[in-house]
Write an enzyme that holds these catalytic residues in place. Structure first.
Site, PDB file in Angstrom:
ATOM      1  N   SER A 138       0.830  -1.195   0.000  1.00  0.00           N
ATOM      2  CA  SER A 138       0.000   0.000   0.000  1.00  0.00           C
ATOM      3  C   SER A 138       0.875   1.260   0.000  1.00  0.00           C
ATOM      4  CB  SER A 138      -0.943  -0.039   1.202  1.00  0.00           C
ATOM      5  OG  SER A 138      -1.859   1.016   1.168  1.00  0.00           O
ATOM      6  N   ASP A 260      -9.631  -3.038  -5.893  1.00  0.00           N
ATOM      7  CA  ASP A 260      -8.937  -2.249  -4.871  1.00  0.00           C
ATOM      8  C   ASP A 260      -9.523  -0.843  -4.810  1.00  0.00           C
ATOM      9  OD1 ASP A 260      -7.148  -0.810  -3.289  1.00  0.00           O
ATOM     10  OD2 ASP A 260      -5.398  -1.882  -4.048  1.00  0.00           O
ATOM     11  N   HIS A 292      -7.965  -4.393  -1.420  1.00  0.00           N
ATOM     12  CA  HIS A 292      -6.690  -3.721  -1.181  1.00  0.00           C
ATOM     13  C   HIS A 292      -5.723  -4.550  -0.346  1.00  0.00           C
ATOM     14  CE1 HIS A 292      -3.912  -0.423  -0.848  1.00  0.00           C
ATOM     15  NE2 HIS A 292      -3.996  -0.421   0.471  1.00  0.00           N
TER      16      HIS A 292
END
Length: 328
Positions: A138, A260, A292
């Site tokens: 991320s 996502d 995600h």
């Protein structure tokens, strides 16, 4: 009558088992320490394989609001079980590292802090001759790419990304009006937790809610509104790395879910398109319908598939590295 209070969170993400006992059951060892950088003291951890030789080193960076001590350990422990020496650090403003919770006022400096620790291990006598990989999840993927761009050529063997934040989804783009108005306060508002929270879609996966609840139990997790400076830096740094994708020259693996809501897959596709890495050394795995948090929140069968793809990629690169060393 008041409803009963929810049970307290377990002391560890895996439950009540003492740390040493749990790590031994996973065939890894764990150590914790603090590392003093020129800008801050950061909390670091390592996970080493038990009873097998070390193939390479992997240096991992977690995402926004996360830290290395909770569910992020799942990926750290997995790599150690595969024979890799894993090192990770809490970003400034996260976990047990210095800084205001949730605040990163200078993303380049935050990357440099973690990089200084990673390089101290990478260059140590014990590990200097082994292949070395950077891994980021991320926002940690964004920080990882900043670290790569700050490093000397030849430092790293490869890059691994899980849902990297290179392009911010429209629903999460910080308001230019808000940033401008707060900017007029000459930095006084930089640490304020006043930015609107992102409008996120619910997680995917049949058992996603159970795993998401576990993730939310993290006692060190930042749960406040985004801080002004952090959102400003995320917007600036994502734009910066996109302009520098063509400077990426080493092998990389990217895993990204097509559903996502927090990091656009277009950023991963753009890196694959623009990086000058050899075509055969670029691997982008798009996971249909996955969200995600590919490892911590997706159903076990889905996250196991992602981990299997990561293992196949890094094992192949380490084997290729060894063959190239023998031929040279």
């Amino acid at each position: 009558m008041q409803p009963p209070s929810p049970p307290p969170p377990p002391p560890f993400f895996w439950g009540e088992t003492p740390e040493d006992e749990y790590y031994k059951s996973q065939n890894v060892t764990n150590s914790k320490s603090y590392f003093q950088t020129p800008n801050a003291k950061i909390f670091t951890q390592s996970w080493l394989p038990l009873n097998q030789p070390i193939k390479a080193t992997v240096f991992m960076t977690h995402g926004y609001t996360n830290d290395t001590s909770w569910v992020f350990q799942k990926i750290c422990i997995s790599y150690a079980q595969w024979g890799y020496a894993v090192f990770a650090a809490d970003l400034v403003g996260h976990g047990c590292s210095d800084g205001l919770p949730g605040y990163i006022g200078n993303m380049d400096e935050a990357a440099a802090n973690s990089l200084s620790y990673f390089l101290s291990v990478r260059r140590s006598e014990q590990y200097k001759d082994l292949p070395a990989f950077l891994l980021g999840e991320s926002m940690g993927g964004l920080v990882t790419l900043l670290m790569y761009l700050q490093s000397d050529p030849g430092t790293w063997t490869g890059l691994i990304f899980s849902a990297p934040l290179f392009v911010i989804p429209e629903a999460m783009v910080p308001s230019k009006l808000h940033l401008t108005l707060y900017g007029l306060l000459f930095g006084l508002a930089d640490t304020w937790a006043v930015m609107p929270p992102p409008r996120m879609a619910p997680p995917t996966g049949g058992n996603g809610n159970r795993k998401l609840s576990l993730k939310a139990m993290n006692p060190k997790r930042y749960a406040g509104k985004p801080r002004v400076g952090t959102m400003r830096e995320v917007a600036r740094a994502t734009e910066y790395v996109r302009k520098n994708f063509e400077k990426v020259k080493i092998p990389f693996f990217i895993g990204h879910g097509t559903a996502d809501p927090m990091a656009c897959q277009s950023g991963s596709e753009m890196l694959c398109e623009k990086a000058v890495t050899k075509a055969e050394d670029k691997e982008l795995k798009l996971y249909e319908g996955m969200g995600h948090s590919l490892i911590a929140v997706e159903p076990d069968e889905a996250s196991d598939r992602v981990l299997a793809d990561m293992k196949a990629w890094i094992d192949h690169k380490v084997e290729k590295y060894g063959l190239e060393c023998k031929d040279s």
